[in-house]
Design an enzyme around this catalytic site. Structure first.
Site, PDB file in Angstrom:
ATOM      1  N   CYS A 120       0.877  -1.161   0.000  1.00 28.58           N
ATOM      2  CA  CYS A 120       0.000   0.000   0.000  1.00 28.58           C
ATOM      3  C   CYS A 120       0.918   1.216   0.000  1.00 28.58           C
ATOM      4  CB  CYS A 120      -0.905  -0.015   1.236  1.00 28.58           C
ATOM      5  SG  CYS A 120      -1.973   1.445   1.330  1.00 28.58           S
TER       6      CYS A 120
ATOM      7  N   CYS B 130      -6.348   4.433   5.332  1.00 31.15           N
ATOM      8  CA  CYS B 130      -6.373   2.997   5.634  1.00 31.15           C
ATOM      9  C   CYS B 130      -5.495   2.743   6.856  1.00 31.15           C
ATOM     10  CB  CYS B 130      -5.871   2.204   4.428  1.00 31.15           C
ATOM     11  SG  CYS B 130      -4.179   2.624   4.004  1.00 31.15           S
TER      12      CYS B 130
ATOM     13  N   CYS C  52      -2.928   0.455   6.818  1.00 33.53           N
ATOM     14  CA  CYS C  52      -1.754  -0.325   6.388  1.00 33.53           C
ATOM     15  C   CYS C  52      -0.439   0.128   7.025  1.00 33.53           C
ATOM     16  CB  CYS C  52      -1.617  -0.271   4.864  1.00 33.53           C
ATOM     17  SG  CYS C  52      -3.094  -0.826   4.011  1.00 33.53           S
TER      18      CYS C  52
ATOM     19  N   GLN D  24      -0.195  -0.734  10.666  1.00 28.14           N
ATOM     20  CA  GLN D  24      -0.129  -2.199  10.818  1.00 28.14           C
ATOM     21  C   GLN D  24       1.273  -2.710  10.488  1.00 28.14           C
ATOM     22  OE1 GLN D  24      -3.378  -3.601   8.277  1.00 28.14           O
ATOM     23  NE2 GLN D  24      -4.359  -4.432  10.101  1.00 28.14           N
TER      24      GLN D  24
ATOM     25  N   GLU E 124      -0.543  -4.241  -4.816  1.00 30.70           N
ATOM     26  CA  GLU E 124      -1.072  -2.919  -4.442  1.00 30.70           C
ATOM     27  C   GLU E 124      -2.583  -2.835  -4.709  1.00 30.70           C
ATOM     28  OE1 GLU E 124      -1.784   0.478  -3.323  1.00 30.70           O
ATOM     29  OE2 GLU E 124       0.403   0.425  -3.391  1.00 30.70           O
ATOM     30  N   GLY E 125      -3.265  -2.127  -3.828  1.00 31.09           N
ATOM     31  CA  GLY E 125      -4.695  -1.856  -4.054  1.00 31.09           C
ATOM     32  C   GLY E 125      -5.549  -3.113  -4.064  1.00 31.09           C
TER      33      GLY E 125
ATOM     34  N   ASP F 218     -11.745  -7.956  -4.011  1.00 33.76           N
ATOM     35  CA  ASP F 218     -10.379  -8.294  -3.592  1.00 33.76           C
ATOM     36  C   ASP F 218      -9.782  -9.278  -4.590  1.00 33.76           C
ATOM     37  OD1 ASP F 218      -8.034  -8.941  -2.266  1.00 33.76           O
ATOM     38  OD2 ASP F 218      -8.991  -9.187  -0.306  1.00 33.76           O
TER      39      ASP F 218
ATOM     40  N   ARG G 116      -6.579 -10.246  -4.629  1.00 34.39           N
ATOM     41  CA  ARG G 116      -5.282 -10.748  -4.175  1.00 34.39           C
ATOM     42  C   ARG G 116      -5.206 -12.265  -4.140  1.00 34.39           C
ATOM     43  NH1 ARG G 116      -4.665  -7.557   1.275  1.00 34.39           N
ATOM     44  NH2 ARG G 116      -6.917  -7.830   1.166  1.00 34.39           N
TER      45      ARG G 116
ATOM     46  N   THR H 202      -2.930 -10.631  11.660  1.00 34.44           N
ATOM     47  CA  THR H 202      -3.895 -10.179  10.658  1.00 34.44           C
ATOM     48  C   THR H 202      -5.276 -10.062  11.282  1.00 34.44           C
ATOM     49  OG1 THR H 202      -4.821 -10.616   8.463  1.00 34.44           O
ATOM     50  CG2 THR H 202      -4.489 -12.528   9.859  1.00 34.44           C
TER      51      THR H 202
ATOM     52  N   LYS I 134      -6.890 -14.485   4.659  1.00 34.29           N
ATOM     53  CA  LYS I 134      -5.459 -14.823   4.714  1.00 34.29           C
ATOM     54  C   LYS I 134      -5.237 -16.111   5.489  1.00 34.29           C
ATOM     55  CE  LYS I 134      -3.334 -10.326   4.604  1.00 34.29           C
ATOM     56  NZ  LYS I 134      -2.677  -9.273   5.371  1.00 34.29           N
TER      57      LYS I 134
HETATM   58  N1  LIG Z   1      -8.771  -1.285  -4.141  1.00 37.18           N
HETATM   59  C1  LIG Z   1      -8.501  -0.738  -2.958  1.00 37.18           C
HETATM   60  N2  LIG Z   1      -7.431  -1.162  -2.273  1.00 37.18           N
HETATM   61  C2  LIG Z   1      -7.198  -0.612  -1.074  1.00 37.18           C
HETATM   62  C3  LIG Z   1      -7.993   0.420  -0.539  1.00 37.18           C
HETATM   63  N3  LIG Z   1      -7.478   0.772   0.658  1.00 37.18           N
HETATM   64  C4  LIG Z   1      -6.411  -0.030   0.858  1.00 37.18           C
HETATM   65  N4  LIG Z   1      -6.233  -0.868  -0.176  1.00 37.18           N
HETATM   66  C5  LIG Z   1      -5.265  -1.935  -0.359  1.00 37.18           C
HETATM   67  O1  LIG Z   1      -5.656  -2.998   0.485  1.00 37.18           O
HETATM   68  C6  LIG Z   1      -4.536  -3.796   0.816  1.00 37.18           C
HETATM   69  C7  LIG Z   1      -4.552  -4.036   2.311  1.00 37.18           C
HETATM   70  O2  LIG Z   1      -5.703  -4.764   2.556  1.00 37.18           O
HETATM   71  P1  LIG Z   1      -6.559  -4.649   3.851  1.00 37.18           P
HETATM   72  O3  LIG Z   1      -7.904  -5.234   3.507  1.00 37.18           O
HETATM   73  O4  LIG Z   1      -6.514  -3.237   4.390  1.00 37.18           O
HETATM   74  O5  LIG Z   1      -5.868  -5.522   4.911  1.00 37.18           O
HETATM   75  P2  LIG Z   1      -5.457  -7.016   4.785  1.00 37.18           P
HETATM   76  O6  LIG Z   1      -4.023  -7.036   4.437  1.00 37.18           O
HETATM   77  O7  LIG Z   1      -6.388  -7.782   3.901  1.00 37.18           O
HETATM   78  O8  LIG Z   1      -5.771  -7.529   6.245  1.00 37.18           O
HETATM   79  P3  LIG Z   1      -4.905  -7.317   7.519  1.00 37.18           P
HETATM   80  O9  LIG Z   1      -3.943  -8.476   7.539  1.00 37.18           O
HETATM   81  O10 LIG Z   1      -5.839  -7.371   8.657  1.00 37.18           O
HETATM   82  O11 LIG Z   1      -4.232  -5.996   7.357  1.00 37.18           O
HETATM   83  C8  LIG Z   1      -3.316  -3.065   0.301  1.00 37.18           C
HETATM   84  O12 LIG Z   1      -2.924  -3.678  -0.921  1.00 37.18           O
HETATM   85  C9  LIG Z   1      -3.855  -1.651   0.027  1.00 37.18           C
HETATM   86  O13 LIG Z   1      -3.166  -1.016  -1.043  1.00 37.18           O
HETATM   87  C10 LIG Z   1      -9.110   0.853  -1.294  1.00 37.18           C
HETATM   88  O14 LIG Z   1      -9.896   1.708  -0.886  1.00 37.18           O
HETATM   89  N5  LIG Z   1      -9.310   0.253  -2.492  1.00 37.18           N
HETATM   90 ZN   LIG Z   2      -3.490   0.952   2.835  1.00 38.60          ZN
END
Ligand SMILES: Nc1nc2c(ncn2[C@@H]2O[C@H](COP(=O)(O)OP(=O)(O)OP(=O)(O)O)[C@@H](O)[C@H]2O)c(=O)[nH]1
Ligand SMILES: [Zn+2]
Length: 210
Positions: free
Chosen positions: A66, A77, A79, A82, A104-105, A138, A140, A161, A166
């Site tokens: 991020c 956010c 991130c 964290q 990313e994103g 999502d 990912r 997390t 995950k």
């Molecule tokens: N598409 C999108 N991506 C986002 C946004 N805000 C943050 N991200 C991305 O979300 C990702 C982080 O995901 P999160 O859902 O915040 O957290 P997580 O990693 O799934 O879960 P944790 O392990 O609890 O942090 C990073 O790749 C960020 O760039 C958004 O509004 N839109």
């Molecule tokens: Zn973020």
């Protein structure tokens, strides 16, 4: 071009280990391991501290890139805090691993995330913004974690997390999640809606503040 430093055991169809170096940080001097994803050329990083290959569960963070939160201090956010908290916890224990995954994103990329943020400025939530751009909520994948962790000699995690996807992804591979450690970050006026949407629409394990 420097020659690649590739122990045979690190070869994997999806991922290639390249080399390692020291990474001194505010909290500890980590070992930084560089990998390249063969299909895309994306470069991924793992930080380790201490002996992570001793067979005991490893305190670990699987962090998705991020740029805005990790490097530019964005408050949209959680991130950045964290990432910092995870590195501090690993440093405090003197042992652990952080995989920095270049997705990313939530996998849509940086420019699309800026488009998504613009839609959120206009009223959409984080999931609706992705959908309006034609993406799933999502995108990912955590499949690269398996060869990265295998290369590092890690087979079981104490995973930091709030995201159950995950945990499920690890269990679906041959990685045991012995413990789930929440990483709850302070809310502010800019991240409040985002965090609530993560709970209500993406199933994150945090208390919603609705
Ligand atoms: N598409 C999108 N991506 C986002 C946004 N805000 C943050 N991200 C991305 O979300 C990702 C982080 O995901 P999160 O859902 O915040 O957290 P997580 O990693 O799934 O879960 P944790 O392990 O609890 O942090 C990073 O790749 C960020 O760039 C958004 O509004 N839109
Ligand atoms: Zn973020």
């Amino acid at each position: 071009m420097p020659s690649k430093d590739l122990p045979a055991s690190s070869q994997d169809q999806a991922l290639e280990y390249v080399t390692s170096c020291k990474l001194p940080t505010t909290w500890a001097t980590f070992e930084m391991h560089a990998f390249v994803e063969l299909a895309t050329g994306k470069e991924h990083i793992a930080l380790t501290l201490g002996d992570v290959a001793d067979g005991k569960p490893v305190l670990a963070r699987l962090h998705s890139e991020c740029l805005t939160g990790d490097a530019l201090f964005s408050q949209r956010c959680d991130c950045g805090p964290q990432l910092e908290m995870a590195m501090q916890k690993i440093a405090k224990e003197g042992r652990g691993a952080l995989l920095y995954l270049r997705q990313e994103g939530r996998g849509i990329g940086l420019l699309n995330k800026v488009h998504a943020y613009r839609l959120q400025d206009q009223g959409a939530d984080t999931v609706e913004a992705n959908q309006q751009l034609g993406f799933a909520a999502d995108l990912r994948s955590y499949s690269l974690c398996e060869p990265m962790l295998k290369h590092l000699g890690i087979s079981s995690l104490r995973l930091m997390t709030n995201n159950p996807r995950k945990i499920a992804a690890m269990t679906g591979m041959q990685i045991r999640v012995e413990e789930h450690i929440p990483l709850i970050i302070e809310r502010n006026q800019y991240n409040e809606r985002y965090l609530n949407t993560k709970v209500s629409k993406l199933g994150h394990l945090m208390q919603p503040d609705l």
